[in-house]
Every structure is written in C-alpha cells, then in structure tokens.
Design a protein around this motif. Structure first.
Motif, PDB file in Angstrom:
ATOM      1  N   ASN A 119      -9.247 132.795  15.787  1.00  0.00           N
ATOM      2  CA  ASN A 119     -10.661 133.079  15.635  1.00  0.00           C
ATOM      3  C   ASN A 119     -11.057 134.353  16.364  1.00  0.00           C
ATOM      4  O   ASN A 119     -11.755 135.209  15.847  1.00  0.00           O
ATOM      5  CB  ASN A 119     -11.447 131.877  16.167  1.00  0.00           C
ATOM      6  CG  ASN A 119     -12.873 131.907  15.660  1.00  0.00           C
ATOM      7  OD1 ASN A 119     -13.158 132.695  14.758  1.00  0.00           O
ATOM      8  ND2 ASN A 119     -13.723 131.077  16.209  1.00  0.00           N
ATOM      9  N   MET A 120     -10.564 134.428  17.573  1.00  0.00           N
ATOM     10  CA  MET A 120     -10.856 135.587  18.412  1.00  0.00           C
ATOM     11  C   MET A 120     -10.372 136.875  17.764  1.00  0.00           C
ATOM     12  O   MET A 120     -11.029 137.893  17.818  1.00  0.00           O
ATOM     13  CB  MET A 120     -10.164 135.428  19.748  1.00  0.00           C
ATOM     14  CG  MET A 120     -11.012 134.749  20.769  1.00  0.00           C
ATOM     15  SD  MET A 120     -10.054 134.612  22.231  1.00  0.00           S
ATOM     16  CE  MET A 120     -11.229 133.777  23.243  1.00  0.00           C
ATOM     17  N   ALA A 166      -0.918 130.287  30.162  1.00  0.00           N
ATOM     18  CA  ALA A 166      -1.210 129.795  28.824  1.00  0.00           C
ATOM     19  C   ALA A 166      -2.270 128.707  28.855  1.00  0.00           C
ATOM     20  O   ALA A 166      -3.129 128.634  27.965  1.00  0.00           O
ATOM     21  CB  ALA A 166       0.076 129.258  28.196  1.00  0.00           C
ATOM     22  N   ARG A 167      -2.219 127.845  29.895  1.00  0.00           N
ATOM     23  CA  ARG A 167      -3.145 126.717  29.942  1.00  0.00           C
ATOM     24  C   ARG A 167      -4.564 127.147  30.275  1.00  0.00           C
ATOM     25  O   ARG A 167      -5.510 126.657  29.681  1.00  0.00           O
ATOM     26  CB  ARG A 167      -2.679 125.708  30.996  1.00  0.00           C
ATOM     27  CG  ARG A 167      -1.552 124.800  30.533  1.00  0.00           C
ATOM     28  CD  ARG A 167      -1.375 123.638  31.497  1.00  0.00           C
ATOM     29  NE  ARG A 167      -1.008 124.086  32.839  1.00  0.00           N
ATOM     30  CZ  ARG A 167       0.250 124.115  33.288  1.00  0.00           C
ATOM     31  NH1 ARG A 167       1.247 123.731  32.517  1.00  0.00           N
ATOM     32  NH2 ARG A 167       0.507 124.524  34.504  1.00  0.00           N
ATOM     33  N   VAL A 168      -4.722 128.037  31.252  1.00  0.00           N
ATOM     34  CA  VAL A 168      -6.083 128.259  31.766  1.00  0.00           C
ATOM     35  C   VAL A 168      -6.768 129.513  31.218  1.00  0.00           C
ATOM     36  O   VAL A 168      -7.993 129.601  31.271  1.00  0.00           O
ATOM     37  CB  VAL A 168      -6.126 128.326  33.314  1.00  0.00           C
ATOM     38  CG1 VAL A 168      -5.597 127.044  33.915  1.00  0.00           C
ATOM     39  CG2 VAL A 168      -5.395 129.543  33.831  1.00  0.00           C
ATOM     40  N   PRO A 217      -5.683 138.476  23.684  1.00  0.00           N
ATOM     41  CA  PRO A 217      -5.961 137.046  23.746  1.00  0.00           C
ATOM     42  C   PRO A 217      -4.676 136.306  24.122  1.00  0.00           C
ATOM     43  O   PRO A 217      -3.599 136.653  23.630  1.00  0.00           O
ATOM     44  CB  PRO A 217      -6.401 136.698  22.335  1.00  0.00           C
ATOM     45  CG  PRO A 217      -6.806 137.988  21.720  1.00  0.00           C
ATOM     46  CD  PRO A 217      -5.977 139.047  22.356  1.00  0.00           C
ATOM     47  N   THR A 218      -4.816 135.312  24.981  1.00  0.00           N
ATOM     48  CA  THR A 218      -3.641 134.608  25.491  1.00  0.00           C
ATOM     49  C   THR A 218      -2.774 134.060  24.371  1.00  0.00           C
ATOM     50  O   THR A 218      -1.548 134.198  24.396  1.00  0.00           O
ATOM     51  CB  THR A 218      -4.117 133.461  26.403  1.00  0.00           C
ATOM     52  OG1 THR A 218      -4.874 134.027  27.452  1.00  0.00           O
ATOM     53  CG2 THR A 218      -2.941 132.693  26.981  1.00  0.00           C
ATOM     54  N   GLU A 219      -3.438 133.463  23.393  1.00  0.00           N
ATOM     55  CA  GLU A 219      -2.711 132.868  22.275  1.00  0.00           C
ATOM     56  C   GLU A 219      -1.774 133.879  21.619  1.00  0.00           C
ATOM     57  O   GLU A 219      -0.598 133.623  21.400  1.00  0.00           O
ATOM     58  CB  GLU A 219      -3.726 132.403  21.238  1.00  0.00           C
ATOM     59  CG  GLU A 219      -3.563 130.968  20.826  1.00  0.00           C
ATOM     60  CD  GLU A 219      -4.724 130.569  19.948  1.00  0.00           C
ATOM     61  OE1 GLU A 219      -4.513 130.438  18.749  1.00  0.00           O
ATOM     62  OE2 GLU A 219      -5.854 130.435  20.468  1.00  0.00           O
ATOM     63  N   LYS A 220      -2.339 135.052  21.387  1.00  0.00           N
ATOM     64  CA  LYS A 220      -1.546 136.090  20.725  1.00  0.00           C
ATOM     65  C   LYS A 220      -0.421 136.562  21.638  1.00  0.00           C
ATOM     66  O   LYS A 220       0.717 136.740  21.194  1.00  0.00           O
ATOM     67  CB  LYS A 220      -2.458 137.264  20.349  1.00  0.00           C
ATOM     68  CG  LYS A 220      -1.715 138.458  19.751  1.00  0.00           C
ATOM     69  CD  LYS A 220      -2.677 139.513  19.244  1.00  0.00           C
ATOM     70  CE  LYS A 220      -1.937 140.742  18.748  1.00  0.00           C
ATOM     71  NZ  LYS A 220      -1.259 141.478  19.811  1.00  0.00           N
ATOM     72  N   MET A 221      -0.750 136.721  22.940  1.00  0.00           N
ATOM     73  CA  MET A 221       0.254 137.224  23.874  1.00  0.00           C
ATOM     74  C   MET A 221       1.457 136.293  23.940  1.00  0.00           C
ATOM     75  O   MET A 221       2.576 136.734  24.125  1.00  0.00           O
ATOM     76  CB  MET A 221      -0.343 137.344  25.286  1.00  0.00           C
ATOM     77  CG  MET A 221      -1.339 138.460  25.447  1.00  0.00           C
ATOM     78  SD  MET A 221      -0.560 140.050  25.557  1.00  0.00           S
ATOM     79  CE  MET A 221       0.021 140.028  27.237  1.00  0.00           C
ATOM     80  N   ARG A 228       8.714 144.080  26.011  1.00  0.00           N
ATOM     81  CA  ARG A 228       8.806 143.654  27.412  1.00  0.00           C
ATOM     82  C   ARG A 228       8.038 142.356  27.640  1.00  0.00           C
ATOM     83  O   ARG A 228       8.452 141.483  28.392  1.00  0.00           O
ATOM     84  CB  ARG A 228       8.273 144.747  28.342  1.00  0.00           C
ATOM     85  CG  ARG A 228       9.218 145.930  28.460  1.00  0.00           C
ATOM     86  CD  ARG A 228       8.609 147.063  29.224  1.00  0.00           C
ATOM     87  NE  ARG A 228       7.504 147.677  28.494  1.00  0.00           N
ATOM     88  CZ  ARG A 228       6.759 148.692  28.960  1.00  0.00           C
ATOM     89  NH1 ARG A 228       6.965 149.188  30.149  1.00  0.00           N
ATOM     90  NH2 ARG A 228       5.795 149.186  28.217  1.00  0.00           N
ATOM     91  N   THR A 229       6.878 142.252  27.002  1.00  0.00           N
ATOM     92  CA  THR A 229       6.100 141.018  27.112  1.00  0.00           C
ATOM     93  C   THR A 229       6.883 139.856  26.530  1.00  0.00           C
ATOM     94  O   THR A 229       7.004 138.785  27.138  1.00  0.00           O
ATOM     95  CB  THR A 229       4.759 141.167  26.373  1.00  0.00           C
ATOM     96  OG1 THR A 229       4.183 142.396  26.718  1.00  0.00           O
ATOM     97  CG2 THR A 229       3.829 140.030  26.710  1.00  0.00           C
TER      98      THR A 229
END
Lengths: 271, 450
Positions: free
Chosen positions: A2-3, A230-232, A249-253, A261-262
């Motif tokens: 969504n983000m 990931a959780r918070v 966005p965390t989800e994407k990362m 590297r990520t």
C-alpha cells in the motif's frame, strides 16, 4: 504494498514529498571523530509518527547518525558534524539553537538501561522538573503516573514508586528509561539498541511498547536484530561503512531490497 | 608434525600420570611458595614495626593522662592579700604570685602537723616544694576572679610538683632523687605519707586537654589546650577553603576544560604539587602571607592558608578520581532528558561522587593535621600561653598546633615533657584515627552500585 503505491502517487505529484510528513531530515550529514570520518554525506528523512529502524553491521555509523539527531555527539570533544539536520524545518546545528531545548523535543533511550540512582518517581519527575513542565506536587504525580502508564510500567511499580529505580529488573529499568524520556513530552524518541541488554520476554514487552508509542511519537531505533527491525518499524535505513545504502518501507527492504549489500546483510551473508 | 611433538620436550607431560609432577611444575610451585613467604615476611615486618611504634608511644605517653594532685585547705589571708580591706581589683592585680606562695607554705605546714606526719631531714622549703610552681598562679587567678573569697578557707586541688608526679609514674625513685637537685628523698617520703592520708591522689588529667603550655620548670601544668584549639582553627580554615576550591577546580578540569597542552601541563603540575616537600610550602607561606601580605606570625590564619595549599592537590586528585568513577551512562541519561551540562553535574554526577570527594577531603585534612614543618617556618613554634579568641578574630591570634606542640615538648629538658610529648602524639593519633574512620564510614555508607 500500500505504501509503495502511495509513494508512487505522491512522487508524481511532488517529487520531494514522502508518504508521511518528514519530522527530521538529514542533509549531507558528515561526522568526523578526529581524523577518522564516520559518516559520509548521509541524506535521510525520518517520517513523522512512524518507527524508523537503522540497521547495518557494527561500526557502520548508524549509532553515530542517531546521536547526531539530538546532538549527543556534542559531548564528545573530538567529534565534528557537517551538513545539516532539520527538525520541523529548523536546523538543529544552527549556532542559535540551545541543545537543552532540542533534547527536550528529541529524547533518547540508551543501549544499557541507565536509570538515575534515585527513586522511580524521581527518575520520571526529573525531566519535567528541570524543564519547568510541572510545578505542584499533584502535577508531578500526574505526569509520573501517565508517563509510567504509557511505558507500560505503572502497574508493576505503583506500590514502590519511592524505591530506587536501580532495583528494578533490566527490562523494567529500560521501560523506566522510556517513561523518563516520555515525561518531558518529546516529539521524537531516539533508541540506541534499547533491547540489546534484555532477555526475550523483556524485549517483547519493549517492542510492544514501541509499537504503541508510534501513535504519538516519532521513533528512530538502532537495532542489530533483523527480526526486531521487521517487527517494529515501518521504514528501514541500511547503513554500511558510514554510508546510507538504502532506505525504504520495511516490508520492501526485507523482501525486495534494491541494493545487493542490503540483501546480503538481512540474509546474514554479510561480511 | 607427529615426529616433532614426539621429539619435543614440550610433549614431556603426555602419557604421564597426573599424580606425578614434572620438573617444571615442581619449580613453578617452589617459586610460588617462595614468593608467598617473602610477601608474608614483609607483612609481618610491617605489623611488628607498627606495634613497636605504637607500643613505645603508649608506654611513654599513657601516663600523661593521669596527674598527681594534693588537696589543700588554703586560708586566703586578708592580712597578706588585701591589707586595706577594699577588695579593689586593681590593687589585687598588682600582687604577684610571690604573695601567694606563703599561703601555700602555711597550708602545707598545717596539713603536715594536722596529720601528724614527721619526716626526718625534711628541709624548711621542702614541704611546700611538693606543690607545683604553678599553684600560686592558680590561687592568684582564683582570687582575681572572685575577690570576695578573701578571708575564707578554700579547698584546692593543687598540682603536685612534676618530680612527685614522676615518682608515682615510676620516672623518679629514691635513688635518682638523691642525685636530683629538684627533689629530695624526704619530699618523696612526705608525698607517700600524704598519699597514705588521702591528701595526695593521682587521677585523670583533664587539664592536659584544656590547659595551655607551661614553662620548662612546671611540666606538670603543661597542657594541649592552645594546641588543640589552634589545630581546630586551622582545620576549619583548611576545610572552608580547600573543599570548595578543590571541588570547583576538579569539576572544571574534569568536565569542562578542553583537552589541550595547557590542561595537560596543569594536570601534571597538580600531581607534582602533591609531592612537593611540605617545608617548601612553609617558605612560600612565610614569603607570601607574612612578609608580603603582612598577616600576623604564629596565627592559625597563616597556618590554615599554608595547609590549604598543601591539601588542595590531594583533594583535587581525589575529587577527579571520584568524578571519573561516575559512569558516563549517568551523564548521558541526564543530558538525554535535556539537562544542561551543569545540571547533569550538580544533580547527578556530584552526588554520586560525594563519598569519594569527602573521603579525599578527610584524608587531606588528616595530612594537614599532622603537618609540622611548614608551621615551624611561619612561627607557630612560639610559646603561647594565651588562648586565641573565638573565630573569626581568633584566627589572627597567636596559637600553637598539635604536631608543633609535640616537637616543642621533645626539645625541653625535663623528662616529664617526654611523657607529655608522647601523650600529645596519642591525642594526635586518636584524632587521625577518628578522621580516617569517618572516611571509611562515609565510603561504606554512601557507596552506591549502579
């Protein structure tokens, strides 16, 4: 997801705009410790009322960046900060800025729980007292109670508010430190690996708390735990060797990072 | 690799029973045992030396806390003291102690005849000679304080002469008395007779703590009053000056000063200052405070200032160590909630460092209390019989100090002063022990874990 779409929409309208309003912005931030350069021109926006996680291997500069956000690096003699960091559009490194005012708005929770060796009550009341946020005993009582409640600690300590804060367990001490930070009503709370000294149960409690605090505060958290990030967090920034590798966005990362590297770091193949 | 280990001496322990000891192990054990014995011997030597020292001081000095007195009913004869009968204080003040001596003689003679004591060969002046030469002065003070007592017969507990006192402390015997110009065996016999009658007693010597110093001929009257008061005044000055200055300097150096060559030099100099011989501070005090600033000699103010200079490095070093020992997390916590640097120091760091600071201060004060050399240079060796006035005026009056009084008494000829000096050392040691116990107590009581 969504983000992502939000971001895509926003970006077409206004290229520099992010999905949530940016609370703090780092522009080309560099940090030197003496001769050694620790940050190489970091550009990062911290979105308002979200949790942003800073991840990366040890020594990558994530804690350094975090400490730049409320000028805790000022206490280190040899540390020099370049570039600019904005809080609501005002440069916090402007010579006219008073760090005391800044730190009242940008609070901090440290890696190791560090309550003052005073009573629980005094720990929480200290901030409001030095900032003149409360005057009467009843006002202090109220701010102590609400802060402890927000930190999810009140029910555990309400019968021993006047016992030393150092007598609490590690997890309770860390929540006390969060309560102490909340008590001065900051806008941003910086957390430097707040759970690294805690056991899993205490960690879960603190994480739960962070999730709740997001309603009212902007939070930046440095963590070594991928799962915790990931959780918070809603957004994650990855640092490596003093550079910002990637932010999103965390989800994407954690599912589909742009940078190799990520990818390597979050899958534990780094190094 | 295999043939290397097989041929190597390092492999010697392999395959051997654990109950067997190798050559190297045996030598290591021997070395350890030797080292332990040397250490133990050093400790035993230290303890023996300490006990020897304390033992000799105690055996010499404990007797100074007891003193021999003679109870005399003295008739304050108006015919001698106040012929005019006016009780005029001015006229009474003109009378010297010589006027009072016959009163004592009369009283002693009457006591002897009342008790029916007769001692062969007791000379004409011998009887009154068992009373201290301080006694007439005591009578005179008594009469001047209350002239209305003239004409009455008053009971006095007068000091016995130093030799008589020494007789009961084992310092004087019949044999030594024969050779001594200051005492005769007959006087000792008289003293024994009076003791049997209960007129002569040996009891606790309060005046040792309250009386001022006395001249060479009357050791029995010498006390530590002026010295204790002088030392107390100096400690007060040292405390009031060195604690705030030392703490302020330490906080500045530890928390605010930038780290550069200048602060490095200051740091090294403070450490060196602590090792400067104390007599150098005395010369400095003489040159600056007395010659240049014109402060009075022998005064506690000058002694206090000199000792302050000496104590400062100790306090600064202790305070900086105490400040350093406060974990940085406490400072960060305070700064993190928006305390200013000063608030973080005064609200959090200083209270946590306080036990260390106070311990350092007490140890510094204890050092200052025992310091002699600089006081000699600024004239505190003077023979002072007048008590200094109450502070702050008294800070400028001449006074003595405990260690200087010890030094002073050891210079005197009469053996009775050796006893006094040892007694003064005991008093000094008791003060030092109390101060050190206070430091230990503070450390224990306020030590915090975090």
């Amino acid at each position: 997801m969504n983000m992502l779409t939000d971001a895509a929409v926003e970006e077409t309208l206004q290229p520099l705009y992010k999905p949530a309003a940016s609370k703090m912005t780092g522009k080309d931030v560099t940090v030197h410790y003496g001769e050694k350069q620790a940050l190489f021109g970091v550009n990062l926006e911290v979105p308002e009322k979200q949790v942003m996680a800073l991840i990366g291997p040890s020594g990558c500069g994530k804690s350094t960046f975090l400490r730049c956000l409320n000028r805790m690096n000022d206490t280190i003699d040899i540390c020099r900060v370049g570039g600019s960091i904005l809080l609501d559009g005002e440069d916090i490194y402007d010579p006219r800025i008073d760090v005391v005012e800044l730190r009242a708005r940008v609070g901090m929770v440290f890696q190791k729980p560090n309550p003052f060796p005073k009573s629980i009550y005094e720990n929480v009341a200290y901030g409001p007292r030095i900032h003149g946020l409360a005057w009467k005993k009843s006002e202090f009582d109220e701010v102590v109670e609400t802060s402890l409640q927000k930190a999810g600690l009140f029910n555990e300590v309400k019968d021993r508010l006047h016992e030393p804060g150092t007598g609490l367990s590690g997890g309770q001490q860390q929540r006390l430190c969060i309560a102490r930070a909340i008590a001065v009503s900051p806008e941003v709370i910086l957390m430097d690996e707040p759970c690294s000294a805690l056991d899993p149960i205490a960690t879960a409690k603190v994480e739960e708390l962070i999730d709740e605090l997001r309603q009212n505060y902007t939070i930046v958290i440095v963590t070594h735990s991928m799962q915790q990030a990931a959780r918070v967090s809603q957004r994650t920034a990855m640092f490596h060797l003093g550079n910002l590798v990637e932010e999103g966005p965390t989800e994407k990362m954690f599912t589909n990072p742009d940078d190799k590297r990520t990818q390597d770091y979050i899958t534990g193949r780094f190094g | 690799m295999t043939d290397l280990t097989a041929s190597s001496a390092l492999a010697g322990a392999q395959g051997r029973s654990l109950f067997e000891r190798g050559e190297r192990t045996r030598r290591r054990h021997a070395a350890e045992k030797r080292f332990r014995m040397i250490g133990l011997a050093a400790v035993v030597f230290g303890i023996l030396a300490l006990f020897g020292l304390l033992g000799s001081i105690l055996t010499n000095g404990v007797s100074s806390f007891r003193q021999t007195y003679v109870a005399l009913d003295i008739h304050l004869d108006p015919a001698k003291l106040d012929k005019a009968g006016t009780r005029d204080p001015e006229a009474l003040r003109k009378l010297t102690t010589f006027t009072y001596q016959p009163l004592i003689k009369a009283a002693v003679d009457r006591l002897i005849s009342e008790k029916g004591i007769s001692i062969e060969g007791l000379g004409g002046k011998d009887a009154e000679g068992i009373i201290s030469k301080e006694a007439p002065a005591e009578l005179r003070r008594f009469v001047l304080a209350d002239p209305s007592k003239i004409g009455e017969t008053v009971r006095f507990e007068l000091l016995a002469d130093g030799r008589i006192d020494g007789y009961y402390k084992g310092r004087v015997t019949m044999e030594t008395a024969k050779l001594d110009r200051n005492v005769t065996p007959e006087q000792l016999m008289l003293a024994d007779a009076l003791k049997a009658e209960g007129a002569l007693t040996t009891r606790f010597n309060w005046s040792f703590f309250t009386a001022p110093d006395a001249s060479d001929t009357r050791p029995e009257a010498a006390g530590l009053g002026v010295a204790i008061l002088g030392s107390a005044y100096m400690m007060l000055i040292v405390l009031c000056l060195s604690l705030p200055i030392g703490v302020a300097a330490s906080i500045y150096l530890e928390e605010f000063a930038p780290r550069n060559r200048l602060t490095d030099i200051i740091e090294v100099n403070i450490a060196n200052l602590a090792a400067v011989p104390s007599i150098v501070f005395g010369i400095l005090g003489l040159a600056v405070f007395i010659n240049y600033a014109g402060l009075p000699q022998s005064a506690p103010i000058v002694g206090g200032l000199v000792l302050t200079l000496m104590t400062l490095p100790t306090i600064i070093i202790a305070t900086r160590a105490a400040l350093k020992a406060v974990p940085p997390s406490i400072r960060e916590a305070a700064l993190g909630v928006g305390a200013s640097k000063m608030q973080s120091i005064f609200h959090h760091v200083l209270p946590l460092a306080a036990p260390g600071i106070l311990t350092g201060t007490i140890i510094g004060l204890a050092q200052a209390l025992g310091e002699t050399a600089p006081l000699l240079l600024i004239g505190m060796v003077a023979f002072v019989r007048e008590f200094p006035a109450a502070p702050p005026g008294g800070f400028f009056d001449p006074a003595s100090a405990l260690p200087v009084q010890v030094y002073n008494w050891t210079q005197r000829g009469d053996p009775a002063f050796i006893e006094r000096a040892s007694g003064a050392i005991i008093v000094l040691l008791v003060f030092l022990i109390i101060m050190n116990l206070g430091a230990i107590f503070l450390r224990r009581r306020f030590e915090r874990r975090w």
